[in-house]
Design a protein around this motif. Structure first.
Motif, PDB file in Angstrom:
ATOM      1  N   ILE A 254       3.574  -4.628  -0.971  1.00 48.63           N
ATOM      2  CA  ILE A 254       2.161  -4.507  -1.342  1.00 48.63           C
ATOM      3  C   ILE A 254       1.507  -5.846  -1.618  1.00 48.63           C
ATOM      4  N   ASP A 255       2.251  -6.935  -1.483  1.00 50.11           N
ATOM      5  CA  ASP A 255       1.678  -8.269  -1.674  1.00 50.11           C
ATOM      6  C   ASP A 255       1.111  -8.757  -0.346  1.00 50.11           C
ATOM      7  N   LEU A 256      -0.116  -8.308  -0.052  1.00 47.45           N
ATOM      8  CA  LEU A 256      -0.714  -8.627   1.246  1.00 47.45           C
ATOM      9  C   LEU A 256      -1.171 -10.078   1.353  1.00 47.45           C
TER      10      LEU A 256
ATOM     11  N   LEU B 122       0.549   6.234  -3.198  1.00 50.90           N
ATOM     12  CA  LEU B 122      -0.894   5.991  -3.217  1.00 50.90           C
ATOM     13  C   LEU B 122      -1.204   4.525  -2.951  1.00 50.90           C
ATOM     14  N   LYS B 123      -0.358   3.625  -3.462  1.00 46.43           N
ATOM     15  CA  LYS B 123      -0.559   2.200  -3.188  1.00 46.43           C
ATOM     16  C   LYS B 123      -0.350   1.884  -1.711  1.00 46.43           C
ATOM     17  N   MET B 124       0.566   2.609  -1.082  1.00 49.28           N
ATOM     18  CA  MET B 124       0.883   2.365   0.322  1.00 49.28           C
ATOM     19  C   MET B 124      -0.071   3.085   1.272  1.00 49.28           C
ATOM     20  N   LYS B 125      -0.764   4.094   0.777  1.00 46.55           N
ATOM     21  CA  LYS B 125      -1.564   4.963   1.641  1.00 46.55           C
ATOM     22  C   LYS B 125      -2.621   4.177   2.413  1.00 46.55           C
ATOM     23  N   GLY B 126      -3.392   3.348   1.720  1.00 50.39           N
ATOM     24  CA  GLY B 126      -4.451   2.592   2.396  1.00 50.39           C
ATOM     25  C   GLY B 126      -3.906   1.650   3.446  1.00 50.39           C
ATOM     26  N   ILE B 127      -2.775   1.012   3.156  1.00 57.61           N
ATOM     27  CA  ILE B 127      -2.175   0.087   4.121  1.00 57.61           C
ATOM     28  C   ILE B 127      -1.693   0.848   5.351  1.00 57.61           C
TER      29      ILE B 127
END
Length: 335
Positions: A177-179, A208-213
């Motif tokens: 998650i560190d884009l 949920l944190k991964m969903k958008g990515i």
């Protein structure tokens, strides 16, 4: 020690069956009494996972059972971490081993084959990846990613014990998650480019944190996303089943209508025709406006800023005035 020899007959056969079934019944009753109580479903998933992690850390080092030899979390310098330190270190979700039957069933649901490229997010000890390269599935490529360097080291150690060393198996230590991290961006670009099967075992908050990515990188692709344990809120699974108390969800990223649970498929053809119609309407309005502003148009509105009406009730020499109190005959003459 005394031995009892019986001559085989229908009567002795029935006695043997009754004796053996009775012993099995007693064994089942004894084993069921030792079975731990089932956790209440009202518990929060994160709390259950925290308890599982706690069980992994509170093992007995003197025991030789496989359960006691659970992994010990360490940081990048090799220092052993406590449970609270590890939960803070694991940015997405603490690692809890996925049961092998569940991992194998997840690959079966995805119908994984030698033509697929598989990625496992939060791979832990890499068991899902080792199942994927097994001769039964033999994927083209399998990549495991985890933030814990000790788990990546453990996976690579297991990989090194395989002869010949599989060249289509790879493990990477990275924060997913560190884009802002260049390595993370390269990993997601590779997933977007080549991944056809994406598996993970995360809690709901992590999903949920991964969903958008995942929506940004995989929406519209031929990738199938498999989540174990918990669903992705807002997505509609193509397949869902439960095994050993863990739910397996499969999402088809190529079918956006089903993924977002659209009752009516989105009609892109009608949208295009509406855009053409809107463009023609705007062009027609421009032509009408141009005609109205043409100086040769006798009906064009002239805004002089002064009203042409007779607001004082006086006669207008350029026009005519009508008095309703005056009577006129048929020849429009005053009577």
């Amino acid at each position: 020690m005394a031995f009892l020899f019986l001559r085989y007959s229908p009567r002795t056969a029935g006695f043997i069956r009754a004796f053996s079934s009775g012993s099995r019944r007693r064994t089942r009753q004894a084993s069921s009494s030792r079975r731990p109580h089932h956790r209440q479903t009202t518990e929060k998933p994160n709390q259950r996972l925290k308890e599982q992690v706690n069980e992994m850390f509170t093992h007995d080092p003197s025991s030789k059972s496989t359960a006691s030899r659970a992994f010990v979390a360490r940081d990048g310098a090799g220092k052993e971490l406590s449970m609270n330190e590890y939960l803070h270190f694991a940015s997405l979700s603490p690692w809890v081993p996925c049961p092998d039957p569940v991992a194998i069933r997840a690959l079966d649901i995805a119908k994984i084959s030698s033509n697929d490229i598989h990625y496992e997010l939060g791979c832990g000890d890499g068991r899902m990846n080792f199942h994927a390269i097994d001769s039964f599935y033999n994927v083209k490529k399998s990549v495991g990613i985890d933030i814990d360097p000790s788990l990546i080291e453990r996976s690579n150690h297991r990989k090194a014990r395989i002869h010949p060393t599989p060249g289509h198996l790879q493990f990477i230590c990275a924060d997913l998650i560190d884009l802002k991290n260049r390595q993370t961006l390269e990993i997601w670009n590779l997933i977007q480019k080549e991944c056809t099967i994406l598996t993970m075992y995360f809690v709901e908050d992590a999903l949920l944190k991964m969903k958008g990515i995942m929506e940004e990188k995989l929406l519209g692709s031929n990738c199938k996303v498999i989540t174990i344990g918990y669903p992705v809120n807002g997505w509609e699974p193509m397949w869902m089943e439960s095994l050993l108390g863990l739910k397996i969800h499969m999402y088809d990223m190529s079918n956006e209508d089903h993924l977002f649970n659209r009752s009516v498929p989105f009609d892109t053809a009608s949208l295009k025709s509406d855009e053409i119609l809107n463009a023609l309407s705007k062009e027609k309005l421009r032509d009408i406006q141009k005609e109205e502003n043409d100086p040769r148009n006798p009906f064009r509105a002239i805004d002089s800023g002064v009203s042409t009406g007779n607001i004082h009730g006086e006669d207008d020499d350029d026009g005519w005035d009508f008095d309703e109190n005056i009577q006129y005959d048929e020849h429009d003459e005053k009577v």
